[in-house]
Design a protein around this motif. Structure first.
Motif, PDB file in Angstrom:
ATOM      1  N   ILE A 245       0.779  -1.228   0.037  1.00 48.52           N
ATOM      2  CA  ILE A 245       0.113  -0.035  -0.194  1.00 48.52           C
ATOM      3  C   ILE A 245       0.929   1.161  -0.067  1.00 48.52           C
ATOM      4  O   ILE A 245       0.348   2.264  -0.603  1.00 48.52           O
ATOM      5  N   ARG A 246       2.024   1.041   0.736  1.00 49.72           N
ATOM      6  CA  ARG A 246       2.939   2.288   0.780  1.00 49.72           C
ATOM      7  C   ARG A 246       4.436   1.890   1.121  1.00 49.72           C
ATOM      8  O   ARG A 246       4.595   0.826   1.468  1.00 49.72           O
ATOM      9  N   SER A 247       5.166   2.837   0.192  1.00 52.54           N
ATOM     10  CA  SER A 247       6.574   2.398   0.085  1.00 52.54           C
ATOM     11  C   SER A 247       7.453   3.571  -0.232  1.00 52.54           C
ATOM     12  O   SER A 247       7.020   4.557  -0.986  1.00 52.54           O
ATOM     13  N   SER A 248       8.753   3.302  -0.086  1.00 51.55           N
ATOM     14  CA  SER A 248       9.637   4.350  -0.508  1.00 51.55           C
ATOM     15  C   SER A 248      10.918   3.633  -1.059  1.00 51.55           C
ATOM     16  O   SER A 248      11.152   2.299  -0.662  1.00 51.55           O
ATOM     17  N   VAL A 249      11.704   4.318  -1.443  1.00 51.66           N
ATOM     18  CA  VAL A 249      13.143   4.075  -1.881  1.00 51.66           C
ATOM     19  C   VAL A 249      14.191   3.874  -0.761  1.00 51.66           C
ATOM     20  O   VAL A 249      14.083   4.921  -0.130  1.00 51.66           O
ATOM     21  N   SER A 250      15.005   3.031  -0.296  1.00 48.92           N
ATOM     22  CA  SER A 250      15.836   2.952   0.905  1.00 48.92           C
ATOM     23  C   SER A 250      16.808   4.030   0.606  1.00 48.92           C
ATOM     24  O   SER A 250      17.372   4.500  -0.483  1.00 48.92           O
ATOM     25  N   VAL A 251      17.389   4.367   1.771  1.00 52.68           N
ATOM     26  CA  VAL A 251      18.465   5.310   1.765  1.00 52.68           C
ATOM     27  C   VAL A 251      19.666   4.748   1.652  1.00 52.68           C
ATOM     28  O   VAL A 251      20.782   5.182   1.039  1.00 52.68           O
TER      29      VAL A 251
END
Length: 315
Positions: A245-251
């Motif tokens: 449902i929700r995600s981001s790109v890792s640092v």
């Protein structure tokens, strides 16, 4: 103008509403029957109901290839046909019939993203803007001369749902302005550069399946592109479908095999991703919230209690 309207779902509904509000004489409406297809149950305002509310005859057709429809269109003595989200081919005997031809409104910046689900494909592909094109219909799908285009920017956190609401609000102004230009005859249609054309198929369930060999930024865009109420991007965990449902790109950059449930970072859990992930130079996808098969939506840090194991492309 005396017009007929071919359209379906909210896109067709907004177009018909614009024609009525602008005072055009709508002689006939043609729309598709309701469908159980997942993507056709979304944004499904009824064109037929709006026509009925305004005393306009509406015909339900999957394909416009019958003698009754042709006869009614000829009898209507049309100045123009206006189409939006008509999902099957219109033959020349129809689109060439009115005095001014047929104006089609398509939700992409043609010649790119002709065909189906253009907003989703554009977001998946990282386009910086999306929009609408009003063009004159010819024998090739979404390939006719352009009358008007309007664009909106795509932000770094935008979902397809966000882009739908921004572009659907452009339907009324672009439709009415394009018709005014056609009626006055004081514009020069712009031919599409076919070398820049692209054509996309209807999306299906398989198109929402996450491929962990994609780079993390592309998977993150897929998650945003498949935002509610669209069928969500999904993967499999321990044999069961898991929607992201929700995600981001890792640092950080993480190495290993694509799909590995690896480590906590920030508000989520990193999944190894990318074709070069084995070299340890790729960012991972940070999953922040999931939806399980029973409809619950736990935070990823609550769902993935321990690290290890894999997310897969099959049960």
């Amino acid at each position: 103008m005396r017009v007929a309207m071919f359209g379906y779902q909210t896109w067709g509904h907004r177009t018909l509403r614009a024609l009525i509000d602008a005072g055009h004489e709508v002689a006939l409406v043609v729309t598709h029957p309701k469908s159980d297809h997942a993507y056709e149950k979304i944004w499904s305002d009824s064109v037929a109901d709006l026509a009925e509310e305004n005393g306009i005859r509406a015909l339900l057709r999957q394909r416009p290839d019958d003698a009754e429809l042709l006869a009614e269109l000829k009898e209507a003595d049309l100045d123009l046909i206006v189409a939006n989200n008509w999902r099957t081919w219109l033959p020349p005997e129809i689109f060439e019939m009115p005095r001014y031809g047929t104006l089609n409104v398509h939700d992409s910046l043609l010649p790119a993203y002709a065909g189906f689900s253009p907003l989703i494909w554009a977001l998946v592909n990282g386009e910086k803007e999306v929009g609408l094109t009003a063009h004159m219909m010819d024998a090739d799908l979404d390939a006719g001369d352009i009358v008007l285009q309007r664009s909106v920017p795509v932000g770094p956190k935008d979902t397809t749902t966000d882009l739908f609401h921004r572009t659907v609000d452009l339907i009324a102004p672009i439709t009415t302005e394009a018709i005014e230009l056609i009626a006055k005859g004081n514009f020069t249609p712009v031919k599409q550069d076919r070398s820049k054309a692209s054509f996309f198929h209807k999306r299906a369930l398989e198109d929402s399946l996450i491929d962990w060999t994609w780079p993390a930024d592309e998977i993150e865009r897929l998650v945003r592109a498949q935002s509610d109420p669209y069928p969500n991007a999904f993967t499999y965990h321990r044999g069961k479908r898991l929607r992201v449902i929700r995600s981001s790109v890792s640092v950080g950059r993480y190495g290993g095999t694509p799909g590995r449930i690896f480590i906590r970072e920030g508000e989520g859990v990193v999944i190894v991703a990318g074709p070069e992930s084995r070299r340890g130079r790729s960012h991972g996808l940070v999953i922040e919230r999931v939806r399980t098969e029973d409809g619950t939506e736990p935070a990823a840090t609550d769902y993935f209690r321990t690290m290890g194991g894999y997310l897969t492309t099959r049960p």
